[in-house]
Design a protein around this motif. Structure first.
Motif: not given
Ligand SMILES: Nc1ncnc2c1ncn2[C@@H]1O[C@H](COP(=O)(O)OP(=O)(O)OP(=O)(O)O)[C@@H](O)[C@H]1O
Ligand SMILES: [Mg+2]
Length: 342
Positions: A18-37
């Motif tokens: 609800t506050a943050t959307t994160l994306i993790h790609i195998k082999g690359r780690g967390i590629v995006s961590c942004e507010p869910s706005v």
């Protein structure tokens, strides 16, 4: 083999928070961590067009002119604005694709415990619409527990408390299943609201939710610290309705946060009461693990330790735990079969 695997790996994990959307790609780690706005423009016919997503959109909260709106589509732990949630999901997935094209990825999405089947289907469909080959859903506390490296497949009780923006999810997990879970509509947002209320009541100063969050991050706390900190806060005076500045300190902010914190403590105690004696005994030994952005509130572990008499630990990466755990589940056929739904 590992670089070759990483090269062709197409696994994406998404924590739709609800506050943050994160994306993790195998082999690359967390590629995006942004507010869910999402910032949307509403035209004369009432149609909505997406202007910005993530950090840029969050900057706009409380600052938009007529016709533009900064929306938090997942507010309150459920999907409040479905269309915009899907747009946001699509934006984040596409952006992950564009940095290095992914061929028909497998996607795992973390969803709050309480969402309906209709919402689940829609989340799944939106991921499919972006080209996913297979879509799995996993419940947030399960993903958090895996990400916090709890031994969830053992026959032993593990308690995870995930304090997010909209909700606090408390779960007891054993043998790769959720034995007991509870979702409380109290999290970081309620703390921000409590700070807004405090400034209004004590100083007749109006502040926005972004300012309230900034106060919480800088001097917010759940347990007295050795040094009392203070901070200047700008807002709009309520009597004269002009800009004005006051100084607040960490002790009064702790006091202001006491309602939401008390509710979290009460829910954790209730969950412990509802847990079978065997599992309780395990938790007494192993303690409670905290995850989510709220776990970063200064002294919250101390408060829970004091109020439950249990060991309380903070996950290594409390904000990333959910998405990391989901990525680990996608990578492990046994876990995937037991903790995710297709
Ligand atoms: N250092 C900090 N101190 C206090 N609170 C913090 C800190 N860092 C982040 N937070 C708060 O944590 C919350 C966001 O946590 P998180 O990213 O885990 O939420 P989420 O997963 O998006 O929400 P949910 O799980 O409810 O869907 C916000 O309210 C934010 O203000
Ligand atoms: Mg979360």
């Amino acid at each position: 083999m590992s670089w070759l695997q990483a090269l062709f790996s197409n696994d994406i994990a998404i924590d739709l928070g609800t506050a943050t959307t994160l994306i993790h790609i195998k082999g690359r780690g967390i590629v995006s961590c942004e507010p869910s706005v999402v910032a949307v423009q509403i035209d004369g016919r009432g149609e909505r067009r997406v202007l910005a997503v993530g950090k840029d959109a969050k900057e706009m909260i409380g600052r938009t002119p007529m016709g533009i709106e900064a929306v938090r589509p997942m507010r309150g732990g459920t999907i409040a604005d479905f269309e915009i949630t899907v747009e946001m999901l699509r934006y984040f997935i596409q952006r992950a694709h564009s940095s290095r094209p992914l061929v028909r990825p497998r996607v795992i999405i973390c969803v709050p415990c309480g969402i309906t089947d209709v919402e689940k289907r829609a989340v799944r469909e939106s991921a499919e619409a972006t080209g996913a080959r297979e879509v799995y859903l996993i419940e947030e506390p399960m993903a958090a527990a895996i990400g916090a490296r709890l031994p969830i497949t053992e026959a032993a009780g593990n308690m995870i408390v995930d304090i997010g923006g909209g909700t606090t999810e408390i779960a007891v997990i054993s043998l790769a299943g959720i034995v007991h879970s509870q979702s409380l509509k109290v999290g970081g947002d309620r703390m921000d609201e409590a700070i807004i209320e405090h400034l209004r009541r004590k100083y007749q100063l109006q502040i926005g939710e972004r300012t309230a969050e900034a106060i919480k991050l800088r001097i917010g706390n759940a347990w007295p610290q050795s040094v009392t900190q203070s901070m200047e806060v700008k807002g709009r005076g309520m009597t004269a309705a002009v800009p004005s500045t006051v100084t607040v300190n960490s002790d009064e902010i702790r006091e202001a946060l006491s309602d939401p914190l008390t509710e979290i403590v009460r829910a954790v105690r209730q969950a412990l009461e509802r847990t079978s004696p065997e599992l309780s005994a395990d938790i007494v030994d192993k303690g409670v693990v905290l995850a989510g952005g709220g776990a970063l509130l200064t002294g919250i572990d101390h408060l829970l330790r004091d109020q439950t008499n249990l060991p309380v630990l903070i996950a290594e990466d409390p904000v990333g735990a959910v998405v990391i755990g989901a990525g680990m589940a996608l990578d492990d056929p046994y876990l995937l079969r037991h903790v995710a739904t297709k």
